[in-house]
Motif scaffolding. Structure first.
Motif, PDB file in Angstrom:
ATOM      1  N   GLY A 187       0.814  -1.209   0.000  1.00  0.00           N
ATOM      2  CA  GLY A 187       0.000   0.000   0.000  1.00  0.00           C
ATOM      3  C   GLY A 187       0.848   1.259   0.000  1.00  0.00           C
ATOM      4  N   LEU A 190       2.179   1.760  -3.519  1.00  0.00           N
ATOM      5  CA  LEU A 190       1.156   2.314  -4.399  1.00  0.00           C
ATOM      6  C   LEU A 190       0.893   3.787  -4.113  1.00  0.00           C
ATOM      7  CD1 LEU A 190      -1.384  -0.653  -4.394  1.00  0.00           C
ATOM      8  CD2 LEU A 190       0.044   0.084  -6.301  1.00  0.00           C
ATOM      9  N   ASP A 191       1.016   4.166  -2.841  1.00  0.00           N
ATOM     10  CA  ASP A 191       0.821   5.575  -2.472  1.00  0.00           C
ATOM     11  C   ASP A 191       1.793   6.486  -3.200  1.00  0.00           C
ATOM     12  OD1 ASP A 191      -1.257   4.972  -0.788  1.00  0.00           O
ATOM     13  OD2 ASP A 191      -0.053   5.008   1.056  1.00  0.00           O
ATOM     14  N   GLY A 194       0.103   7.287  -6.245  1.00  0.00           N
ATOM     15  CA  GLY A 194      -1.294   7.706  -6.113  1.00  0.00           C
ATOM     16  C   GLY A 194      -2.279   6.666  -6.607  1.00  0.00           C
ATOM     17  N   LEU A 195      -1.929   5.389  -6.421  1.00  0.00           N
ATOM     18  CA  LEU A 195      -2.776   4.298  -6.902  1.00  0.00           C
ATOM     19  C   LEU A 195      -3.511   3.629  -5.741  1.00  0.00           C
ATOM     20  CD1 LEU A 195      -0.252   2.680  -9.412  1.00  0.00           C
ATOM     21  CD2 LEU A 195      -2.247   4.102  -9.971  1.00  0.00           C
ATOM     22  N   PRO A 196      -4.741   3.156  -5.972  1.00  0.00           N
ATOM     23  CA  PRO A 196      -5.519   2.520  -4.894  1.00  0.00           C
ATOM     24  C   PRO A 196      -5.102   1.067  -4.663  1.00  0.00           C
ATOM     25  CG  PRO A 196      -6.807   2.541  -6.901  1.00  0.00           C
ATOM     26  CD  PRO A 196      -5.535   3.303  -7.208  1.00  0.00           C
ATOM     27  N   PHE A 197      -5.183   0.628  -3.425  1.00  0.00           N
ATOM     28  CA  PHE A 197      -4.826  -0.749  -3.072  1.00  0.00           C
ATOM     29  C   PHE A 197      -5.762  -1.754  -3.741  1.00  0.00           C
ATOM     30  CE2 PHE A 197      -4.821  -4.488  -0.260  1.00  0.00           C
ATOM     31  CZ  PHE A 197      -3.458  -4.740  -0.188  1.00  0.00           C
ATOM     32  N   SER A 198      -6.975  -1.317  -4.059  1.00  0.00           N
ATOM     33  CA  SER A 198      -7.967  -2.218  -4.652  1.00  0.00           C
ATOM     34  C   SER A 198      -7.506  -2.806  -5.980  1.00  0.00           C
ATOM     35  CB  SER A 198      -9.295  -1.485  -4.852  1.00  0.00           C
ATOM     36  OG  SER A 198      -9.119  -0.350  -5.689  1.00  0.00           O
ATOM     37  N   SER A 201      -6.511  -6.399  -5.702  1.00  0.00           N
ATOM     38  CA  SER A 201      -7.479  -7.396  -5.246  1.00  0.00           C
ATOM     39  C   SER A 201      -7.477  -8.680  -6.076  1.00  0.00           C
ATOM     40  CB  SER A 201      -8.887  -6.787  -5.223  1.00  0.00           C
ATOM     41  OG  SER A 201      -9.844  -7.735  -4.818  1.00  0.00           O
TER      42      SER A 201
END
Length: 262
Positions: A187, A190-191, A194-198, A201
């Motif tokens: 996470g 990804l931060d 600026g990308l979401p953890f989703s 999935s």
């Protein structure tokens, strides 16, 4: 203790995630939770309210006129509580993975272990259907009582001694606690973009399902297995923002390379 005697009345010691969810499941399955015992008055009162039973923060006032006393407390507290517990004929169990059953020896008459192989969070309702529970007891009769209790909540009883359970708990730390920390690290990576953890999935689900289906050795992929030094070098450069995560990456890569995959 009569092996035909059902464990219908329960005193619950501990108001953490495991105790709270286990207490609710037992209550919903027809068991009588007669008392909740905890150290923090507010949290103990809250749990007792959920279970519709009295509570106390004084261990000397514990109800022992029950058939089962569950110690769902942190590992370091089990022995101390066992020393102070006057349990009578009640079957006393703890829910810890790394604490040997002998912690109760010469302290209570009937004792055992009821260890759920699962992670519990306060805000998330766990699934008990088919959940493995490691059970162990000081007599075959008490072990049968625990086995029947686990079956009554639609879970899966596994008879296991303390030594094997310690190895299982260690393995669980790797697949749960360590793995989740890797999610935390992912996470943070990804931060940086600026990308979401989703977005991870699908690969998380596929990795778990593949490991369970074909085994983790056959499921292993990635640049370390392929010995792709160009990708590894690029990844290391991208991790310049976090020496801690870079250290994890380097250690994991080194060990994957060294592992005998055949």
């Amino acid at each position: 203790m009569d092996e035909k005697m059902p464990l219908k009345s329960v005193t619950l010691i501990g108001t953490g995630n495991v105790g709270r969810h286990l207490g609710k499941k037992l209550r919903d399955s027809g068991y009588s939770i007669v008392q909740v015992v905890g150290r923090n008055k507010e949290r103990t009162s809250e749990t007792a309210h959920e279970l519709a039973c009295p509570y106390t923060t004084d261990l000397s006032k514990i109800r022992t006129d029950v058939s089962l006393i569950i110690l769902s407390v942190n590992d370091r507290s089990v022995a101390g509580i066992a020393d102070r517990l006057n349990a009578g004929d009640a079957l006393v169990v703890h829910t810890a993975g790394a604490v040997a059953m002998d912690v109760f020896r010469n302290k209570v008459k009937n004792y055992g272990v009821l260890y759920p192989v699962q992670t519990f969070s306060r805000a998330r309702q766990p699934e008990f259907n088919g959940l493995p529970f490691c059970i162990e007891a000081n007599t075959p009769e008490n072990e049968t009582l625990l086995e029947n209790l686990v079956l009554s909540v639609s879970a899966y009883p596994v008879r296991m001694n303390s030594e094997k359970r310690a190895f299982l708990h260690l393995a669980a730390v790797f697949v749960n606690n360590f793995q989740n920390f890797l999610y935390v690290s992912a996470g943070e990576i990804l931060d940086q973009a600026g990308l979401p953890f989703s977005l991870l999935s699908p690969i998380i689900h596929e990795t778990v399902e593949k490991a369970l289906e074909i085994g983790p050795k056959k499921a292993q992929t990635g640049p370390a297995v392929r010995n792709d030094e160009n990708v590894i070098k690029k990844h290391t450069e991208l991790l310049s923002f976090s020496p801690e995560i870079r250290e994890i990456y380097t250690m994991m890569t080194r060990n994957i390379k060294r592992y005998r995959w055949q």
